[in-house]
Motif scaffolding. Sequence first.
Motif, PDB file in Angstrom:
ATOM      1  N   GLY A  15       0.899  -1.589  -0.078  1.00 37.78           N
ATOM      2  CA  GLY A  15      -0.123  -0.335  -0.279  1.00 37.78           C
ATOM      3  C   GLY A  15       0.918   1.247  -0.559  1.00 37.78           C
ATOM      4  N   ILE A  16       0.648   2.428  -1.053  1.00 37.06           N
ATOM      5  CA  ILE A  16       1.475   3.252  -0.969  1.00 37.06           C
ATOM      6  C   ILE A  16       0.674   4.643  -1.428  1.00 37.06           C
ATOM      7  N   GLY A  17      -0.104   4.528  -0.914  1.00 37.83           N
ATOM      8  CA  GLY A  17      -1.279   5.510  -0.322  1.00 37.83           C
ATOM      9  C   GLY A  17      -0.330   6.571   0.678  1.00 37.83           C
ATOM     10  N   LEU A  18      -0.994   8.002   1.164  1.00 35.66           N
ATOM     11  CA  LEU A  18      -0.338   8.924   2.314  1.00 35.66           C
ATOM     12  C   LEU A  18       0.027   7.957   2.794  1.00 35.66           C
ATOM     13  N   ILE A  19       0.097   7.313   3.625  1.00 39.45           N
ATOM     14  CA  ILE A  19       0.712   7.006   4.927  1.00 39.45           C
ATOM     15  C   ILE A  19       1.802   5.775   4.456  1.00 39.45           C
ATOM     16  N   GLY A  20       1.391   4.477   2.990  1.00 38.37           N
ATOM     17  CA  GLY A  20       2.615   4.211   2.641  1.00 38.37           C
ATOM     18  C   GLY A  20       3.534   5.184   1.828  1.00 38.37           C
ATOM     19  N   SER A  39       4.939  -2.307  -2.743  1.00 40.40           N
ATOM     20  CA  SER A  39       3.660  -3.172  -3.510  1.00 40.40           C
ATOM     21  C   SER A  39       2.234  -2.413  -3.797  1.00 40.40           C
ATOM     22  N   THR A  40       1.735  -2.439  -4.320  1.00 43.49           N
ATOM     23  CA  THR A  40       0.448  -1.700  -4.458  1.00 43.49           C
ATOM     24  C   THR A  40      -0.829  -2.560  -5.601  1.00 43.49           C
ATOM     25  N   ARG A  41      -2.096  -2.867  -5.677  1.00 46.48           N
ATOM     26  CA  ARG A  41      -2.974  -2.828  -6.018  1.00 46.48           C
ATOM     27  C   ARG A  41      -2.854  -3.109  -7.470  1.00 46.48           C
ATOM     28  N   SER A  42      -3.534  -1.537  -7.702  1.00 46.84           N
ATOM     29  CA  SER A  42      -3.283  -1.047  -8.777  1.00 46.84           C
ATOM     30  C   SER A  42      -1.809  -1.407 -10.169  1.00 46.84           C
ATOM     31  N   PRO A  43      -2.278  -1.715 -11.231  1.00 49.19           N
ATOM     32  CA  PRO A  43      -0.536  -1.015 -12.082  1.00 49.19           C
ATOM     33  C   PRO A  43      -0.490   0.707 -12.487  1.00 49.19           C
ATOM     34  N   GLN A  44      -1.759   1.402 -11.744  1.00 50.82           N
ATOM     35  CA  GLN A  44      -1.634   2.781 -11.641  1.00 50.82           C
ATOM     36  C   GLN A  44      -1.171   3.145 -10.834  1.00 50.82           C
ATOM     37  N   THR A  45      -0.970   2.966  -9.781  1.00 47.81           N
ATOM     38  CA  THR A  45      -0.572   3.828  -8.428  1.00 47.81           C
ATOM     39  C   THR A  45       0.797   3.420  -8.582  1.00 47.81           C
ATOM     40  N   LEU A  46       1.290   1.549  -8.414  1.00 50.69           N
ATOM     41  CA  LEU A  46       2.469   1.123  -8.625  1.00 50.69           C
ATOM     42  C   LEU A  46       3.225   2.044  -9.900  1.00 50.69           C
ATOM     43  N   SER A  75      -0.198  -0.603   4.779  1.00 50.18           N
ATOM     44  CA  SER A  75      -0.845   0.528   5.052  1.00 50.18           C
ATOM     45  C   SER A  75      -2.144   0.797   3.692  1.00 50.18           C
ATOM     46  N   ILE A  76      -2.215  -0.206   3.805  1.00 54.01           N
ATOM     47  CA  ILE A  76      -3.408  -0.525   3.448  1.00 54.01           C
ATOM     48  C   ILE A  76      -5.682  -0.407   4.010  1.00 54.01           C
ATOM     49  N   PRO A  77      -6.650  -0.641   2.885  1.00 51.29           N
ATOM     50  CA  PRO A  77      -7.848   0.283   3.689  1.00 51.29           C
ATOM     51  C   PRO A  77      -8.291  -1.045   5.289  1.00 51.29           C
ATOM     52  N   ASP A 100       1.587  -2.583  10.672  1.00 49.86           N
ATOM     53  CA  ASP A 100       0.706  -1.588   9.730  1.00 49.86           C
ATOM     54  C   ASP A 100       0.333  -0.702  10.647  1.00 49.86           C
ATOM     55  N   ALA A 101      -0.667  -0.100   9.380  1.00 49.46           N
ATOM     56  CA  ALA A 101      -0.767   1.177   9.899  1.00 49.46           C
ATOM     57  C   ALA A 101      -2.340   1.173  10.119  1.00 49.46           C
ATOM     58  N   GLY A 102      -3.294   0.621  10.031  1.00 43.30           N
ATOM     59  CA  GLY A 102      -4.706   0.488  10.161  1.00 43.30           C
ATOM     60  C   GLY A 102      -5.174   1.018  11.167  1.00 43.30           C
ATOM     61  N   SER A 103      -6.340   1.850  11.154  1.00 46.98           N
ATOM     62  CA  SER A 103      -7.354   2.592  12.295  1.00 46.98           C
ATOM     63  C   SER A 103      -7.381   1.863  12.937  1.00 46.98           C
ATOM     64  N   THR A 104      -8.235   0.672  12.696  1.00 44.78           N
ATOM     65  CA  THR A 104      -8.513   0.112  13.614  1.00 44.78           C
ATOM     66  C   THR A 104      -7.485  -1.446  14.370  1.00 44.78           C
ATOM     67  N   ILE A 128      -0.805   8.191  14.946  1.00 39.38           N
ATOM     68  CA  ILE A 128      -1.914   8.945  14.392  1.00 39.38           C
ATOM     69  C   ILE A 128      -1.347   9.978  13.910  1.00 39.38           C
ATOM     70  N   ALA A 129      -1.269  10.129  13.044  1.00 42.41           N
ATOM     71  CA  ALA A 129      -1.657  11.152  12.311  1.00 42.41           C
ATOM     72  C   ALA A 129      -1.437  11.404  10.756  1.00 42.41           C
ATOM     73  N   GLY A 130      -2.036  12.408  10.105  1.00 44.10           N
ATOM     74  CA  GLY A 130      -2.433  12.105   8.786  1.00 44.10           C
ATOM     75  C   GLY A 130      -3.213  13.551   8.168  1.00 44.10           C
ATOM     76  N   SER A 134      -5.732  11.953  -0.478  1.00 45.00           N
ATOM     77  CA  SER A 134      -4.986   9.953  -0.805  1.00 45.00           C
ATOM     78  C   SER A 134      -4.244  10.368  -1.800  1.00 45.00           C
ATOM     79  N   GLY A 135      -3.454   9.024  -2.333  1.00 48.54           N
ATOM     80  CA  GLY A 135      -2.338   8.565  -2.472  1.00 48.54           C
ATOM     81  C   GLY A 135      -1.471   8.840  -2.649  1.00 48.54           C
ATOM     82  N   PRO A 136      -0.930   8.016  -3.786  1.00 51.20           N
ATOM     83  CA  PRO A 136       1.419   7.892  -3.444  1.00 51.20           C
ATOM     84  C   PRO A 136       1.671   9.762  -3.638  1.00 51.20           C
ATOM     85  N   GLY A 312      -3.708  15.620  10.700  1.00 54.35           N
ATOM     86  CA  GLY A 312      -5.190  15.091  10.524  1.00 54.35           C
ATOM     87  C   GLY A 312      -5.726  14.252  11.214  1.00 54.35           C
ATOM     88  N   GLU A 313      -5.630  12.682  11.088  1.00 51.41           N
ATOM     89  CA  GLU A 313      -5.890  12.024  12.063  1.00 51.41           C
ATOM     90  C   GLU A 313      -6.008  11.616  13.129  1.00 51.41           C
TER      91      GLU A 313
HETATM   92  P1  NAP Z   1      -4.939   5.424   0.981  1.00 50.22           P
HETATM   93  O1  NAP Z   1      -3.623   6.861   0.286  1.00 50.22           O
HETATM   94  O2  NAP Z   1      -6.168   5.692  -0.023  1.00 50.22           O
HETATM   95  O3  NAP Z   1      -3.849   4.780   0.109  1.00 50.22           O
HETATM   96  C1  NAP Z   1      -4.115   2.973   0.263  1.00 50.22           C
HETATM   97  C2  NAP Z   1      -2.753   2.235  -0.452  1.00 50.22           C
HETATM   98  O4  NAP Z   1      -4.199   0.720  -0.151  1.00 50.22           O
HETATM   99  C3  NAP Z   1      -3.185   2.139  -1.580  1.00 50.22           C
HETATM  100  O5  NAP Z   1      -1.922   1.624  -1.852  1.00 50.22           O
HETATM  101  C4  NAP Z   1      -4.290   1.658  -2.578  1.00 50.22           C
HETATM  102  O6  NAP Z   1      -3.667   0.593  -3.537  1.00 50.22           O
HETATM  103  C5  NAP Z   1      -4.630   0.614  -1.769  1.00 50.22           C
HETATM  104  N1  NAP Z   1      -5.455   0.138  -1.758  1.00 50.22           N
HETATM  105  C6  NAP Z   1      -7.276  -0.074  -1.595  1.00 50.22           C
HETATM  106  N2  NAP Z   1      -7.959  -0.820  -1.049  1.00 50.22           N
HETATM  107  C7  NAP Z   1      -7.200  -2.288  -1.382  1.00 50.22           C
HETATM  108  C8  NAP Z   1      -7.641  -3.560  -1.413  1.00 50.22           C
HETATM  109  N3  NAP Z   1      -8.756  -3.653  -1.576  1.00 50.22           N
HETATM  110  N4  NAP Z   1      -6.947  -4.236  -1.699  1.00 50.22           N
HETATM  111  C9  NAP Z   1      -5.614  -3.589  -1.697  1.00 50.22           C
HETATM  112  N5  NAP Z   1      -4.933  -2.714  -1.558  1.00 50.22           N
HETATM  113  C10 NAP Z   1      -5.959  -1.565  -1.638  1.00 50.22           C
HETATM  114  O7  NAP Z   1      -4.616   5.327   2.361  1.00 50.22           O
HETATM  115  P2  NAP Z   1      -3.982   5.806   3.255  1.00 50.22           P
HETATM  116  O8  NAP Z   1      -5.063   6.395   4.039  1.00 50.22           O
HETATM  117  O9  NAP Z   1      -2.441   5.506   3.112  1.00 50.22           O
HETATM  118  O10 NAP Z   1      -4.534   4.661   4.415  1.00 50.22           O
HETATM  119  C11 NAP Z   1      -3.786   3.428   4.994  1.00 50.22           C
HETATM  120  C12 NAP Z   1      -3.996   3.200   5.836  1.00 50.22           C
HETATM  121  O11 NAP Z   1      -3.025   3.912   6.806  1.00 50.22           O
HETATM  122  C13 NAP Z   1      -5.422   3.157   6.078  1.00 50.22           C
HETATM  123  O12 NAP Z   1      -5.731   0.494   7.311  1.00 50.22           O
HETATM  124  C14 NAP Z   1      -5.684   4.029   6.982  1.00 50.22           C
HETATM  125  O13 NAP Z   1      -7.188   3.233   8.048  1.00 50.22           O
HETATM  126  C15 NAP Z   1      -5.307   4.105   7.925  1.00 50.22           C
HETATM  127  N6  NAP Z   1      -4.377   5.674   8.047  1.00 50.22           N
HETATM  128  C16 NAP Z   1      -4.683   6.197   7.262  1.00 50.22           C
HETATM  129  C17 NAP Z   1      -4.441   8.095   8.052  1.00 50.22           C
HETATM  130  C18 NAP Z   1      -4.979   8.897   7.415  1.00 50.22           C
HETATM  131  O14 NAP Z   1      -5.044  10.322   7.577  1.00 50.22           O
HETATM  132  N7  NAP Z   1      -5.526   8.672   6.123  1.00 50.22           N
HETATM  133  C19 NAP Z   1      -4.252   7.738   9.025  1.00 50.22           C
HETATM  134  C20 NAP Z   1      -3.606   7.225   9.836  1.00 50.22           C
HETATM  135  C21 NAP Z   1      -3.466   5.756   9.447  1.00 50.22           C
HETATM  136  P3  NAP Z   1      -4.269   1.527  -5.240  1.00 50.22           P
HETATM  137  O15 NAP Z   1      -4.081   2.554  -5.360  1.00 50.22           O
HETATM  138  O16 NAP Z   1      -3.468   0.352  -5.693  1.00 50.22           O
HETATM  139  O17 NAP Z   1      -5.640   0.781  -5.904  1.00 50.22           O
END
Ligand code: NAP
Length: 313
Positions: A15-20, A39-46, A75-77, A100-104, A128-130, A134-136, A312-313
């Motif tokens: 997972g390579i969104g905001l957190i990754g 590594s991430t799910r979609s070729p576009q994000t990778l 770092s995925i949902p 992991d970085a998950g919120s729960t 506890i930061a965000g 979203s996204g890389p 943020g969060e």
């Molecule tokens: P994000 O920016 O939306 O990025 C999500 C990443 O997860 C992307 O790489 C996405 O891949 C991948 N993904 C989405 N759905 C997926 C699936 N069904 N299977 C596999 N990969 C999937 O998210 P984020 O904000 O970094 O959050 C990541 C985690 O950190 C979450 O668990 C969230 O609860 C936690 N968190 C978030 C924050 C915050 O403020 N955002 C703060 C603390 C913790 P593709 O783009 O390739 O689809």
Amino acid sequence: MPQEKPLFERVALIGIGLIGSSLAHVIRRENLAGEIVVSTRSPQTLQRAEELGLGDRYEADAAKAVEDADLVILSIPVGAYSAVAKQIGPHVKPGAILTDAGSTKGSVVRDVAPHVPEGVHFIPGHPIAGTEHSGPDAGFASLFEGRWAILTPLPDADPEAVEKLTAFWTACGSKVDTMDPEHHDRVLAIVSHLPHIIAYNIVGTADDLEAVSKSEVIKYSASGFRDFTRLAASDPTMWRDVCLSNRDAILEMLGRFSEDLAALQRSIRWGDGDALFDLFTRTRAVRRSIIEAGQEVDAPDFGRHPEIQTPGE
Ligand code: NAP
């Protein structure tokens, strides 16, 4: 100060969104890994991660990405954990740390633990930061600076592995706390999940109003409404999964909230100015404490200065 010798030889970021991507930036800046595998799910994000140079190696297959990594960070949902843990579990090497970085956290233990092989140190975590982005492209190296990272090790966790993960988050600029997953979920329900739900709700209510036009809501938003819209702009997938994964604690806190809201409504109806004044004085002190604790900036306009990042969060 960057580490002289990397803490880990190979880190796999799943997972390579905001957190990754924020992790990728800070791992690079602080020299925390000999090699970063993304590594991430979609070729576009990778592809975007590669364009941004977030890793040293890019893998479409998460199972391949974790091979030989000594630190794996999801770092995925949170709703996607079970499927991804099943996919990568057998490929994580013994001795590696899986976090992991998950919120729960209760749901993460439930969904990941059954897929963790013998000898792998599974230590759930949550920075506890965000931000609401979203996204890389959204990541930045200082996201975790001065913020807390909560670890929820299981009772049989290896203390050395917990210490190593603590050193990792400390090097990312965070302060580290440990607690059990249930306690984490109750604390986060009130400090994070409820504020987001309330924000989603009030923005939805305003959006549904017929007596006030949408253009008026936008035009006069600086009077308070827009402060809710930042939270309500957060990622819908992430927050759907948080609500479904921390249902019990959220419902408990929502119950308390509804009771208190009814009391506030009553004070307004009966013109109880003292009750209103007392509550508003108490809540103002809470904000002061947050500023004193360094978790918010005391800049005019809630720190909404272009060069100031608000947490943020
Ligand atoms: P994000 O920016 O939306 O990025 C999500 C990443 O997860 C992307 O790489 C996405 O891949 C991948 N993904 C989405 N759905 C997926 C699936 N069904 N299977 C596999 N990969 C999937 O998210 P984020 O904000 O970094 O959050 C990541 C985690 O950190 C979450 O668990 C969230 O609860 C936690 N968190 C978030 C924050 C915050 O403020 N955002 C703060 C603390 C913790 P593709 O783009 O390739 O689809």
